[in-house]
Design an enzyme around this catalytic site. Structure first.
Site, PDB file in Angstrom:
ATOM      1  N   GLY A  86      39.667  50.772  -0.591  1.00 59.23           N
ATOM      2  CA  GLY A  86      40.850  51.619  -0.418  1.00 59.23           C
ATOM      3  C   GLY A  86      41.012  52.148   0.994  1.00 59.23           C
ATOM      4  N   GLY A  87      39.892  52.381   1.670  1.00 57.16           N
ATOM      5  CA  GLY A  87      39.983  52.914   3.029  1.00 57.16           C
ATOM      6  C   GLY A  87      40.181  54.427   3.009  1.00 57.16           C
ATOM      7  N   LYS A  98      46.892  65.480   0.454  1.00 51.83           N
ATOM      8  CA  LYS A  98      48.283  65.898   0.210  1.00 51.83           C
ATOM      9  C   LYS A  98      48.528  66.187  -1.271  1.00 51.83           C
ATOM     10  CE  LYS A  98      48.059  65.662   4.081  1.00 51.83           C
ATOM     11  NZ  LYS A  98      47.091  65.164   5.049  1.00 51.83           N
ATOM     12  N   GLY A 228      36.970  74.249  13.147  1.00 52.16           N
ATOM     13  CA  GLY A 228      37.971  73.340  13.680  1.00 52.16           C
ATOM     14  C   GLY A 228      39.360  73.919  13.505  1.00 52.16           C
ATOM     15  N   VAL A 232      43.434  68.526   9.923  1.00 53.48           N
ATOM     16  CA  VAL A 232      42.618  68.511   8.702  1.00 53.48           C
ATOM     17  C   VAL A 232      42.058  69.907   8.434  1.00 53.48           C
ATOM     18  CG1 VAL A 232      40.511  67.581   7.658  1.00 53.48           C
ATOM     19  CG2 VAL A 232      42.075  66.051   8.874  1.00 53.48           C
ATOM     20  N   ARG A 319      36.909  63.249  14.026  1.00 53.66           N
ATOM     21  CA  ARG A 319      36.257  62.021  13.594  1.00 53.66           C
ATOM     22  C   ARG A 319      36.052  61.090  14.783  1.00 53.66           C
ATOM     23  NH1 ARG A 319      36.528  61.408   8.044  1.00 53.66           N
ATOM     24  NH2 ARG A 319      36.573  59.140   8.110  1.00 53.66           N
ATOM     25  N   HIS A 492      76.516  70.535   3.852  1.00 54.33           N
ATOM     26  CA  HIS A 492      76.161  71.970   3.778  1.00 54.33           C
ATOM     27  C   HIS A 492      76.013  72.380   2.311  1.00 54.33           C
ATOM     28  CE1 HIS A 492      76.080  76.225   4.702  1.00 54.33           C
ATOM     29  NE2 HIS A 492      76.977  76.396   3.732  1.00 54.33           N
TER      30      HIS A 492
HETATM   31  C1  LIG Z   1      41.197  64.506   5.381  1.00 58.97           C
HETATM   32  C2  LIG Z   1      42.083  63.522   6.096  1.00 58.97           C
HETATM   33  C3  LIG Z   1      43.444  63.613   5.939  1.00 58.97           C
HETATM   34  C4  LIG Z   1      44.278  62.714   6.580  1.00 58.97           C
HETATM   35  N1  LIG Z   1      45.624  62.827   6.412  1.00 58.97           N
HETATM   36  C5  LIG Z   1      46.448  61.983   7.041  1.00 58.97           C
HETATM   37  C6  LIG Z   1      47.862  62.077   6.871  1.00 58.97           C
HETATM   38  O1  LIG Z   1      48.347  62.937   6.142  1.00 58.97           O
HETATM   39  N2  LIG Z   1      48.647  61.194   7.523  1.00 58.97           N
HETATM   40  C7  LIG Z   1      48.131  60.237   8.353  1.00 58.97           C
HETATM   41  O2  LIG Z   1      48.892  59.480   8.945  1.00 58.97           O
HETATM   42  N3  LIG Z   1      46.799  60.112   8.521  1.00 58.97           N
HETATM   43  C8  LIG Z   1      45.951  60.956   7.883  1.00 58.97           C
HETATM   44  N4  LIG Z   1      44.606  60.815   8.045  1.00 58.97           N
HETATM   45  C9  LIG Z   1      44.108  59.730   8.925  1.00 58.97           C
HETATM   46  C10 LIG Z   1      44.194  58.381   8.220  1.00 58.97           C
HETATM   47  O3  LIG Z   1      43.577  58.465   6.960  1.00 58.97           O
HETATM   48  C11 LIG Z   1      43.517  57.314   9.078  1.00 58.97           C
HETATM   49  O4  LIG Z   1      44.129  57.319  10.353  1.00 58.97           O
HETATM   50  C12 LIG Z   1      43.667  55.917   8.498  1.00 58.97           C
HETATM   51  O5  LIG Z   1      43.255  55.889   7.165  1.00 58.97           O
HETATM   52  C13 LIG Z   1      42.859  54.919   9.334  1.00 58.97           C
HETATM   53  O6  LIG Z   1      42.950  53.637   8.780  1.00 58.97           O
HETATM   54  P1  LIG Z   1      41.950  52.496   9.280  1.00 58.97           P
HETATM   55  O7  LIG Z   1      42.387  51.245   8.611  1.00 58.97           O
HETATM   56  O8  LIG Z   1      41.825  52.523  10.738  1.00 58.97           O
HETATM   57  O9  LIG Z   1      40.525  52.940   8.718  1.00 58.97           O
HETATM   58  P2  LIG Z   1      40.010  53.005   7.220  1.00 58.97           P
HETATM   59  O10 LIG Z   1      41.118  53.157   6.251  1.00 58.97           O
HETATM   60  O11 LIG Z   1      38.928  54.018   7.214  1.00 58.97           O
HETATM   61  O12 LIG Z   1      39.395  51.563   6.971  1.00 58.97           O
HETATM   62  C14 LIG Z   1      38.206  51.146   7.554  1.00 58.97           C
HETATM   63  C15 LIG Z   1      37.462  50.306   6.540  1.00 58.97           C
HETATM   64  O13 LIG Z   1      36.435  49.597   7.218  1.00 58.97           O
HETATM   65  C16 LIG Z   1      35.301  49.547   6.386  1.00 58.97           C
HETATM   66  N5  LIG Z   1      34.151  49.288   7.270  1.00 58.97           N
HETATM   67  C17 LIG Z   1      33.568  50.131   8.158  1.00 58.97           C
HETATM   68  N6  LIG Z   1      32.599  49.497   8.844  1.00 58.97           N
HETATM   69  C18 LIG Z   1      32.571  48.221   8.377  1.00 58.97           C
HETATM   70  C19 LIG Z   1      31.799  47.066   8.709  1.00 58.97           C
HETATM   71  N7  LIG Z   1      30.879  47.085   9.669  1.00 58.97           N
HETATM   72  N8  LIG Z   1      32.035  45.924   8.020  1.00 58.97           N
HETATM   73  C20 LIG Z   1      32.982  45.874   7.061  1.00 58.97           C
HETATM   74  N9  LIG Z   1      33.737  46.924   6.710  1.00 58.97           N
HETATM   75  C21 LIG Z   1      33.548  48.090   7.377  1.00 58.97           C
HETATM   76  C22 LIG Z   1      35.289  50.878   5.669  1.00 58.97           C
HETATM   77  O14 LIG Z   1      34.582  50.808   4.466  1.00 58.97           O
HETATM   78  C23 LIG Z   1      36.788  51.130   5.454  1.00 58.97           C
HETATM   79  O15 LIG Z   1      37.244  50.710   4.189  1.00 58.97           O
HETATM   80  C24 LIG Z   1      43.736  61.689   7.399  1.00 58.97           C
HETATM   81  C25 LIG Z   1      42.353  61.586   7.550  1.00 58.97           C
HETATM   82  C26 LIG Z   1      41.528  62.486   6.911  1.00 58.97           C
HETATM   83  C27 LIG Z   1      40.046  62.358   7.072  1.00 58.97           C
END
Ligand SMILES: Cc1cc2nc3c(=O)[nH]c(=O)nc-3n(C[C@H](O)[C@H](O)[C@H](O)COP(=O)(O)OP(=O)(O)OC[C@H]3O[C@@H](n4cnc5c(N)ncnc54)[C@H](O)[C@@H]3O)c2cc1C
Length: 509
Positions: A86-87, A98, A228, A232, A319, A492
């Site tokens: 799911g990420g 949210k 912080g 977040v 982060r 309006h």
């Molecule tokens: C509490 C919180 C609230 C947030 N709210 C918002 C919001 O309201 N709006 C918004 O725009 N953003 C928000 N964000 C930020 C947003 O969630 C991230 O910017 C976004 O999910 C990043 O996506 P990504 O694909 O880069 O990383 P991720 O979705 O984290 O995906 C990375 C994936 O890589 C995998 N992985 C890691 N290392 C390896 C490896 N070596 N080999 C294989 N797989 C690996 C992990 O398991 C993970 O599934 C929030 C973040 C947090 C923590």
């Protein structure tokens, strides 16, 4: 050559390489060379398949990259190393936070019923049910993402990847079945981010919660110190205080939500204080300690040493890129403070390797991660028609109540960069729909070019600010002027019509 000169030269060359990658010059030079695709597409009989593209990480950026690459006909594999699929956004970020913030807002409204002449004798909550509802939302989204990743448009392997050489990754901690290694002509690294390392002596020993912990608490603590002042931190602080937790917030700098202008941040701070959050700004952490069952922090503020204690500490100081363990040096991928360096085409210092999402940043925002993933895959599939990421319409939304949102230029950035602008604001406390809703905190602000009148930025702190800002994103996307926005019909009484006031001021009508 003396050792120090040699080291200095190495450092200089590294910095130069990073600069060239950022400017797109180094990657382009490599891209033109034959080293970009040195391995044959047809593997020897019995050996694992060679992919066109291997995507490391199946979160928002990785899924976007894989979907785009597969649609363009590339033989693609996604390698996802998490225990759950799911990420961050779905599992520990946007969706659970949210969902809980919305519940907190409903509770707050119910408790404020008297304002509208309503009688709700006691608005309480069943925290287990609150968390169960949040979980149902997350599970639903995770199921959708799993279905998309396993639909067969590309291969999907569950393992932790690390580079062995520029075209090979080793697969560790495999879930299910997967080969030992995967070879690919191109890579997109999209491994996301992890919580920053603990920032004060003794904090690890005292123990703390991360945002993920707070989003899956089985039971509410009585009191929490939030470390912080970013999105977040303030979102979770408001969630906790609205669920009757005593909250103290410590912030290093003198302003919460530093990317916003001072006026916008002050408006959010005013509401958080009104709701009972104790806020210490300009706080320099000294150490964390334990006192019986309570956890505490000592810090310096305004020349004084202070100590605060609570049942829990929420560590929300940001982060960092999740690049540790990828062995990027074996692939020739440069990083800066752990973050993968890319040019605007999302290409790294290794020309056949791209990066997208939180692992490269610089903005940890999900729709940016998706766009970067799409751009990376597009540029791999269509090298003669490359696309670049453009942050002109960069937006930010903080889902507090009132929500804080911005797009494009702020006054702070305009001043730092000497960009000429004119600004005009209008407050919600004399706006019709806001008065109907008793949502009187906040304001909207527009920035426009003083000569052409083109809208350069917008900010909104107020009811549904995260929705309202999209009118300005749309206007800026179409390069509208303040005059055009002022003359555009607005129904309006709506919240959206508030934009016409600063627009009219800027247009002089
Ligand atoms: C509490 C919180 C609230 C947030 N709210 C918002 C919001 O309201 N709006 C918004 O725009 N953003 C928000 N964000 C930020 C947003 O969630 C991230 O910017 C976004 O999910 C990043 O996506 P990504 O694909 O880069 O990383 P991720 O979705 O984290 O995906 C990375 C994936 O890589 C995998 N992985 C890691 N290392 C390896 C490896 N070596 N080999 C294989 N797989 C690996 C992990 O398991 C993970 O599934 C929030 C973040 C947090 C923590």
């Amino acid at each position: 050559m003396p050792v120090c000169v040699h080291l200095w030269l190495q450092l200089f060359q590294r910095k130069l390489r990073i600069q060239l990658v950022r400017e797109g010059r180094l990657a382009d030079r490599f891209a033109e060379s034959k080293t970009a695709m040195p391995i044959k597409k047809t593997p020897a009989k019995g050996s694992p398949p060679i992919y066109d593209l291997a995507v490391l990480g199946g979160g928002s950026a990785g899924y976007a990259a894989a979907r785009t690459a597969a649609a363009a006909g590339l033989k693609t594999v996604v390698i996802e190393g998490g225990k759950e699929i799911g990420g961050c956004c779905i599992l520990h970020g946007c969706m659970p936070s949210k969902a809980l913030l919305y519940t907190a807002e409903v509770l707050h409204l119910a408790r404020s019923a008297k304002t509208w002449g309503l009688k709700i004798p006691k608005a309480g909550f069943d925290f287990k049910a609150v968390m169960a509802r949040k979980k149902a939302v997350v599970v639903d989204f995770a199921k959708d993402r799993t279905q998309s990743l396993t639909a067969g448009k590309f291969d999907f392997l569950r393992a932790h990847a690390s580079f062995v050489d520029p075209h090979t990754v080793a697969l560790n901690h495999v879930i299910g079945t997967a080969p030992k290694t995967v070879k690919s002509r191109y890579f997109v690294i999209s491994t996301g981010s992890t919580v920053s390392p603990a920032a004060a002596p003794g904090l690890a020993e005292a123990g703390f919660l991360t945002s993920s912990d707070v989003l899956s608490l089985p039971k509410l603590p009585r009191s929490v110190i939030v470390l912080g002042g970013g999105p977040v931190a303030v979102e979770l602080a408001q969630f906790l205080v609205r669920f009757d937790v005593e909250v103290t917030l410590l912030q290093r700098s003198d302003q919460l939500l530093r990317e916003f202008d001072v006026d916008a941040a002050a408006e959010v701070e005013k509401v958080l204080r009104r709701e009972g959050i104790r806020i210490y700004k300009g706080a320099t952490l000294i150490e964390a300690f334990r006192k019986g069952r309570r956890k505490g922090l000592a810090f310096r503020q305004g020349g004084r040493t202070r100590r605060v204690a609570a049942e829990e500490i929420l560590f929300a100081l940001g982060r960092v890129a999740a690049t540790e363990g990828l062995d990027l040096q074996k692939a020739g991928v440069e990083t800066e403070h752990g973050r993968i360096v890319t040019n605007a085409e999302m290409q790294t210092s290794a020309p056949h390797i791209y990066a997208a999402g939180d692992c490269t940043g610089p903005h940890q925002i999900v729709h940016i991660a998706v766009e970067q993933g799409e751009i990376a895959a597009h540029n791999i599939a269509q090298p003669s028609a490359k696309r670049s990421i453009d942050y002109r319409l960069l937006s930010s939304i903080v889902f507090t109540d009132p929500q804080a949102a911005l797009v494009g230029l702020t006054e702070k950035v305009a001043r730092e960069r000497n960009i000429p602008f004119r600004a005009a604001s209008h407050t919600f406390d004399d706006h019709g729909k806001a008065l109907i809703m008793e949502a009187k905190d906040g304001f909207v602000k527009l920035l426009a070019d003083p000569v052409s009148g083109e809208i350069l930025g917008g900010a909104c702190v107020g009811p549904l600010g995260g929705e309202l800002i999209h009118e300005i994103i749309t206007a800026m996307h179409g390069r509208m002027t303040a005059r055009e926005l002022a003359l555009m019909p607005h129904y309006h009484p709506t919240l959206a019509e508030i934009w016409t006031y600063p627009a009219a001021t800027l247009a002089g009508i």
